[in-house]
Design a protein around this motif. Sequence first.
Motif, PDB file in Angstrom:
ATOM      1  N   MET A   1       0.826  -1.213   0.000  1.00 28.52           N
ATOM      2  CA  MET A   1       0.000   0.000   0.000  1.00 28.52           C
ATOM      3  C   MET A   1       0.866   1.271   0.000  1.00 28.52           C
ATOM      4  O   MET A   1       1.845   1.357   0.744  1.00 28.52           O
ATOM      5  N   THR A   2       0.468   2.250  -0.804  1.00 32.08           N
ATOM      6  CA  THR A   2       1.155   3.561  -0.817  1.00 32.08           C
ATOM      7  C   THR A   2       0.093   4.645  -0.599  1.00 32.08           C
ATOM      8  O   THR A   2      -0.996   4.339  -0.116  1.00 32.08           O
ATOM      9  N   ASP A   3       0.423   5.890  -0.952  1.00 28.99           N
ATOM     10  CA  ASP A   3      -0.588   6.957  -0.888  1.00 28.99           C
ATOM     11  C   ASP A   3      -1.706   6.617  -1.882  1.00 28.99           C
ATOM     12  O   ASP A   3      -1.471   6.586  -3.089  1.00 28.99           O
ATOM     13  N   PRO A   4      -2.929   6.351  -1.397  1.00 31.61           N
ATOM     14  CA  PRO A   4      -3.993   5.889  -2.311  1.00 31.61           C
ATOM     15  C   PRO A   4      -4.381   6.929  -3.358  1.00 31.61           C
ATOM     16  O   PRO A   4      -4.954   6.589  -4.392  1.00 31.61           O
ATOM     17  N   ALA A   5      -4.032   8.227  -3.117  1.00 31.19           N
ATOM     18  CA  ALA A   5      -4.385   9.272  -4.086  1.00 31.19           C
ATOM     19  C   ALA A   5      -3.484   9.227  -5.320  1.00 31.19           C
ATOM     20  O   ALA A   5      -3.758   9.863  -6.336  1.00 31.19           O
ATOM     21  N   ARG A   6      -2.381   8.479  -5.212  1.00 31.04           N
ATOM     22  CA  ARG A   6      -1.438   8.412  -6.347  1.00 31.04           C
ATOM     23  C   ARG A   6      -1.852   7.285  -7.271  1.00 31.04           C
ATOM     24  O   ARG A   6      -1.399   6.152  -7.150  1.00 31.04           O
ATOM     25  N   VAL A   7      -2.727   7.592  -8.217  1.00 27.19           N
ATOM     26  CA  VAL A   7      -3.235   6.546  -9.105  1.00 27.19           C
ATOM     27  C   VAL A   7      -2.282   6.353 -10.278  1.00 27.19           C
ATOM     28  O   VAL A   7      -1.920   5.235 -10.637  1.00 27.19           O
TER      29      VAL A   7
ATOM     30  N   GLN B   1      10.920  13.652  -4.484  1.00 27.06           N
ATOM     31  CA  GLN B   1      10.538  12.956  -5.722  1.00 27.06           C
ATOM     32  C   GLN B   1       9.073  12.519  -5.683  1.00 27.06           C
ATOM     33  O   GLN B   1       8.395  12.492  -6.706  1.00 27.06           O
ATOM     34  N   CYS B   2       8.585  12.201  -4.497  1.00 23.71           N
ATOM     35  CA  CYS B   2       7.182  11.803  -4.356  1.00 23.71           C
ATOM     36  C   CYS B   2       6.281  13.009  -4.608  1.00 23.71           C
ATOM     37  O   CYS B   2       5.350  12.944  -5.413  1.00 23.71           O
ATOM     38  N   ARG B   3       6.597  14.114  -3.946  1.00 27.63           N
ATOM     39  CA  ARG B   3       5.734  15.313  -4.043  1.00 27.63           C
ATOM     40  C   ARG B   3       5.715  15.880  -5.471  1.00 27.63           C
ATOM     41  O   ARG B   3       4.710  16.437  -5.899  1.00 27.63           O
TER      42      ARG B   3
ATOM     43  N   GLY C   1       8.011   7.218  -9.721  1.00 24.93           N
ATOM     44  CA  GLY C   1       6.804   6.424  -9.487  1.00 24.93           C
ATOM     45  C   GLY C   1       6.989   5.620  -8.201  1.00 24.93           C
ATOM     46  O   GLY C   1       8.107   5.551  -7.659  1.00 24.93           O
ATOM     47  N   CYS C   2       5.910   5.003  -7.735  1.00 26.34           N
ATOM     48  CA  CYS C   2       5.996   4.263  -6.471  1.00 26.34           C
ATOM     49  C   CYS C   2       6.928   3.055  -6.586  1.00 26.34           C
ATOM     50  O   CYS C   2       7.590   2.681  -5.618  1.00 26.34           O
ATOM     51  N   ILE C   3       6.987   2.457  -7.786  1.00 29.84           N
ATOM     52  CA  ILE C   3       7.891   1.299  -7.934  1.00 29.84           C
ATOM     53  C   ILE C   3       9.347   1.755  -7.827  1.00 29.84           C
ATOM     54  O   ILE C   3      10.160   1.112  -7.160  1.00 29.84           O
ATOM     55  N   ASP C   4       9.658   2.925  -8.447  1.00 31.36           N
ATOM     56  CA  ASP C   4      11.033   3.466  -8.318  1.00 31.36           C
ATOM     57  C   ASP C   4      11.361   3.659  -6.846  1.00 31.36           C
ATOM     58  O   ASP C   4      12.440   3.315  -6.365  1.00 31.36           O
ATOM     59  N   CYS C   5      10.389   4.237  -6.135  1.00 31.96           N
ATOM     60  CA  CYS C   5      10.569   4.558  -4.720  1.00 31.96           C
ATOM     61  C   CYS C   5      10.777   3.279  -3.899  1.00 31.96           C
ATOM     62  O   CYS C   5      11.641   3.224  -3.010  1.00 31.96           O
ATOM     63  N   LYS C   6      10.001   2.249  -4.234  1.00 29.83           N
ATOM     64  CA  LYS C   6      10.122   0.986  -3.483  1.00 29.83           C
ATOM     65  C   LYS C   6      11.458   0.285  -3.778  1.00 29.83           C
ATOM     66  O   LYS C   6      12.001  -0.408  -2.920  1.00 29.83           O
TER      67      LYS C   6
ATOM     68  N   ASN D   1       1.805  12.225  -1.412  1.00 31.69           N
ATOM     69  CA  ASN D   1       2.063  12.803  -0.087  1.00 31.69           C
ATOM     70  C   ASN D   1       2.794  11.756   0.770  1.00 31.69           C
ATOM     71  O   ASN D   1       2.170  10.831   1.287  1.00 31.69           O
ATOM     72  N   PRO D   2       4.108  11.899   0.913  1.00 29.51           N
ATOM     73  CA  PRO D   2       4.859  10.868   1.651  1.00 29.51           C
ATOM     74  C   PRO D   2       4.416  10.741   3.108  1.00 29.51           C
ATOM     75  O   PRO D   2       4.539   9.665   3.695  1.00 29.51           O
ATOM     76  N   ASP D   3       3.898  11.836   3.668  1.00 30.53           N
ATOM     77  CA  ASP D   3       3.544  11.801   5.097  1.00 30.53           C
ATOM     78  C   ASP D   3       2.410  10.822   5.402  1.00 30.53           C
ATOM     79  O   ASP D   3       2.239  10.418   6.548  1.00 30.53           O
ATOM     80  N   ILE D   4       1.624  10.454   4.408  1.00 28.74           N
ATOM     81  CA  ILE D   4       0.546   9.492   4.677  1.00 28.74           C
ATOM     82  C   ILE D   4       0.854   8.121   4.060  1.00 28.74           C
ATOM     83  O   ILE D   4      -0.008   7.253   3.994  1.00 28.74           O
ATOM     84  N   CYS D   5       2.106   7.963   3.597  1.00 26.09           N
ATOM     85  CA  CYS D   5       2.468   6.705   2.932  1.00 26.09           C
ATOM     86  C   CYS D   5       3.327   5.836   3.850  1.00 26.09           C
ATOM     87  O   CYS D   5       4.373   6.276   4.337  1.00 26.09           O
ATOM     88  N   ASN D   6       2.888   4.613   4.026  1.00 31.39           N
ATOM     89  CA  ASN D   6       3.612   3.698   4.915  1.00 31.39           C
ATOM     90  C   ASN D   6       5.006   3.352   4.372  1.00 31.39           C
ATOM     91  O   ASN D   6       5.941   3.113   5.125  1.00 31.39           O
ATOM     92  N   ILE D   7       5.135   3.330   3.047  1.00 26.71           N
ATOM     93  CA  ILE D   7       6.450   3.050   2.447  1.00 26.71           C
ATOM     94  C   ILE D   7       7.450   4.125   2.872  1.00 26.71           C
ATOM     95  O   ILE D   7       8.618   3.841   3.167  1.00 26.71           O
ATOM     96  N   PHE D   8       6.956   5.371   2.972  1.00 27.36           N
ATOM     97  CA  PHE D   8       7.855   6.454   3.394  1.00 27.36           C
ATOM     98  C   PHE D   8       8.288   6.251   4.852  1.00 27.36           C
ATOM     99  O   PHE D   8       9.431   6.531   5.209  1.00 27.36           O
ATOM    100  N   GLN D   9       7.388   5.756   5.683  1.00 27.59           N
ATOM    101  CA  GLN D   9       7.758   5.481   7.084  1.00 27.59           C
ATOM    102  C   GLN D   9       8.875   4.436   7.129  1.00 27.59           C
ATOM    103  O   GLN D   9       9.800   4.524   7.938  1.00 27.59           O
TER     104      GLN D   9
HETATM  105 FE1  SF4 Z   1       4.824   6.369  -1.104  1.00 28.72          FE
HETATM  106 FE2  SF4 Z   1       7.098   6.518  -2.409  1.00 28.72          FE
HETATM  107 FE3  SF4 Z   1       4.792   6.279  -3.748  1.00 28.72          FE
HETATM  108 FE4  SF4 Z   1       5.388   8.538  -2.499  1.00 28.72          FE
HETATM  109  S1  SF4 Z   1       6.511   7.670  -4.239  1.00 28.72           S
HETATM  110  S2  SF4 Z   1       3.417   7.469  -2.454  1.00 28.72           S
HETATM  111  S3  SF4 Z   1       6.515   7.784  -0.698  1.00 28.72           S
HETATM  112  S4  SF4 Z   1       5.709   4.773  -2.374  1.00 28.72           S
END
Ligand code: SF4
Length: 324
Positions: free
Chosen positions: A217-223, A255-257, A262-267, A230-238
């Motif tokens: 699960m990531t920020d659900p608003a990021r479709v 990079q998130c903001r 993308g979320c895969i890059d981030c993961k 918003n990294p502050d509500i994303c568990n991956i960011f924690q």
């Molecule tokens: Fe979460 Fe990273 Fe995706 Fe941002 S880019 S929503 S921190 S997984």
Amino acid sequence: MPRIFSGIQPSGELHIGNYLGAVKNWVDLQHEMETFICVVDYHAITQAFEPEELRQRTHGMALSLLAAGIDPEKATLFVQSHVREHTELAWFFMTLTPVGELERQTQYKDKSARMESVAAGILNYPVLQAADILLYHADTVPVGEDQIQHLELSREIARKWNARFGEGYFPEPQARLTPTRRILGLDGQAKMSKSLGNTVALLEPSAAIWDKLRPAMTDPARVKKTDPGNPDICNIFQLHKAFTPPDTVEQVAAQCRSAGWGCIDCKKVLHQGMEEVLTPIRTRAEALQATPKRVAEILGDGASRARTVAQRTIAEVRQKMGFD
Ligand code: SF4
């Protein structure tokens, strides 16, 4: 030197929530405090269990703690049932503890509400915890917020016993809150827990970890990749905050903001950070698995050291209570 006591149930293997929320803190504290780490197998039997499985899980937990960095030269690592004085002191404490106080414990209320028949051991669980801590005259207990009520009960028990049998004998142990707050599972919903299937095991192979991170699960608003997140509500960011170097964490947030990654890059960056931390732990675990007698030896030494302290406490307690 201040003395800490911490216990962990033998769930078989640690997950990264246990590691970040408790064990990593113990590994740090063992360098600055006299440290007792106990695999609390007597606590574990308040739930359904199979004897052989319990034996394996206890061994597995001790091995994981050693792999995670508990150093038997610095900390006393032992199994609760190897030091029988725990239950003797718990019995003495039970005679001082009102049932009403135990029934008011939040964890008791939660557990008992889900049971048809509640064993007395579940009610008395925090009394055994008080005995675990006070047997070693521990003055500091590293705890998560959910354990503060039980620790307050331990302090209350120490006060009551001292007032009745020996002023100042037991210290009133202080909470030392673990720096890492609650670690959510990969579902981003509930606390990381083996029973919920939302964990990453500490010794899980790299490819298996990636298979779990990819759909996490990531920020659900990021479709779409082009949606800013918003990294502050994303568990991956924690998890990044726990595993990724601080300057890279800042880069992740930016990079998130800006929807740069993308979320895969981030993961993928998170996976790399996790590998840096987890690879040496896996290597130590493999070495211990190759020499199973080593874990038993360490636990034997730990029990012997713990028993020396525990037997002295029980002898003094028995004398003060009129049993000699
Ligand atoms: Fe979460 Fe990273 Fe995706 Fe941002 S880019 S929503 S921190 S997984």
